[in-house]
Design an enzyme around this catalytic site. Sequence first.
Site, short mmCIF file in Angstrom:
data_model
loop_
_atom_site.label_atom_id
_atom_site.label_comp_id
_atom_site.label_asym_id
_atom_site.label_seq_id
_atom_site.Cartn_x
_atom_site.Cartn_y
_atom_site.Cartn_z
N GLY A 46 0.82 -1.22 0.00
CA GLY A 46 0.00 0.00 0.00
C GLY A 46 0.85 1.26 0.00
O GLY A 46 0.56 2.23 -0.70
N CYS A 308 1.40 -0.38 11.37
CA CYS A 308 2.22 -0.13 10.18
C CYS A 308 3.09 1.11 10.35
O CYS A 308 3.83 1.47 9.45
CB CYS A 308 1.34 -0.01 8.94
SG CYS A 308 -0.18 0.85 9.25
N1 PLP Z 1 -2.86 3.11 4.33
C1 PLP Z 1 -3.53 2.64 5.38
C2 PLP Z 1 -4.85 3.27 5.74
C3 PLP Z 1 -3.01 1.57 6.13
O1 PLP Z 1 -3.68 1.11 7.18
C4 PLP Z 1 -1.76 1.01 5.74
C5 PLP Z 1 -1.10 -0.07 6.49
O2 PLP Z 1 -1.50 -0.80 7.22
C6 PLP Z 1 -1.13 1.53 4.62
C7 PLP Z 1 -1.70 2.59 3.95
C8 PLP Z 1 0.19 0.98 4.15
O3 PLP Z 1 0.05 -0.25 3.50
P1 PLP Z 1 1.26 -1.30 3.47
O4 PLP Z 1 1.43 -1.78 4.87
O5 PLP Z 1 0.80 -2.37 2.53
O6 PLP Z 1 2.44 -0.57 2.95
#
Ligand code: PLP
Length: 365
Positions: A46, A308
């Site tokens: 993400g 995260c």
């Molecule tokens: N955006 C939101 C709302 C998230 O909760 C997260 C991660 O958990 C991300 C972006 C980032 O995604 P990733 O962990 O796949 O990089």
Amino acid sequence: MEDYYGNPSSLHKKGVEADRVLGQAREAVAAGLNVGPGEIVFTGGGTEAINLALKGALPGRRGRHVITTTVEHPAVLNACEQLKGRGVEVTVLPVDGQGVLEPGRLSEALREDTYLVSVMYVNNEVGAVQPLEEIAALLADFRRRGHKVLWHVDAVQAYGKLPVRPRELGVDLLSVSAHKVHGPKGVGALYVAPHVQLEPLLAGGGQEHGRRSGTENVPGIAGFGVAASVIARDAQGVTGKIYALKKKLVDGILTAVPGAVLNGPECRQDNPRCAPQIANISFPGLRGEIVLHSLEEQGIYVSTGAACGGRKNTGSHVLKAMGVAEELLEGAVRFSLSPVTTEEEIDYTVEQTVAVVQELYALYN
Ligand code: PLP
């Protein structure tokens, strides 16, 4: 890994087989979002999808102004910080006490030179659902008046829990992540509407229609494809089921622990601002981290802030943006549910949380 180990760019049979696996996954992810397979760019998660959207949309665009909100994920907020170094002006809109953006604020902030608006779908810390329909109407009106603003939606937390339909809302760029739907970690996708000109972040061999160079993570993407098919198959009824479990959890804890507070939108299924899967509860006078470790001993894994965001703990920027009182900030704990959460798990979680919190209160107060 074992059968389709070819490089999807190779011309031989093994490469063609791997390329077919990629194609199937792309179709599954695209179908789940109701978009075309050619509009999906696979990324390393993400965070990368978000960075590609925010930074990739800038070059060559007339406008030099971005609008976002205070409660976005750090991937959005920190990408915006980097954009400032490229001469971009960033407006960060405040939210209300529930973590929700008042669309009028966006309306006021839009300018002639705004090239991008990035407003998330579901907030990952408190489960606030942003008013996407109102934002869509507002941006459609702005575009009708001749402005070329793009809209990026971080739908990482909405994916698999609420309908995610970028085309129907006039969304130009939308990010999702596989691990939020029980797929592998380190894989994500960016939906890119056909009219969007996107500069790649990475220079290289031109994979993903030139938008994301580098040999594709075939096993990860294949896993993402399977997860996307499963959530599409089981979509019916999932949202309602998780809502009911969240309500049971929230009511159970708030009833048994006087003083505990739900942060974020009120938990009612008919409240369109409340996401089904995230419950952020503060236990005033306690430290969230102590509650977390006590629950972990009972086999219950919760978070303080966002997992995260790494392990640094500087206090939640989301709760602060919502104006949550100081004594509630430290004691905030986030419970996350999913389509596989069961009623027994919720009953157990309520029972254990109440016991742990009461024990801690007895110890500390
Ligand atoms: N955006 C939101 C709302 C998230 O909760 C997260 C991660 O958990 C991300 C972006 C980032 O995604 P990733 O962990 O796949 O990089």
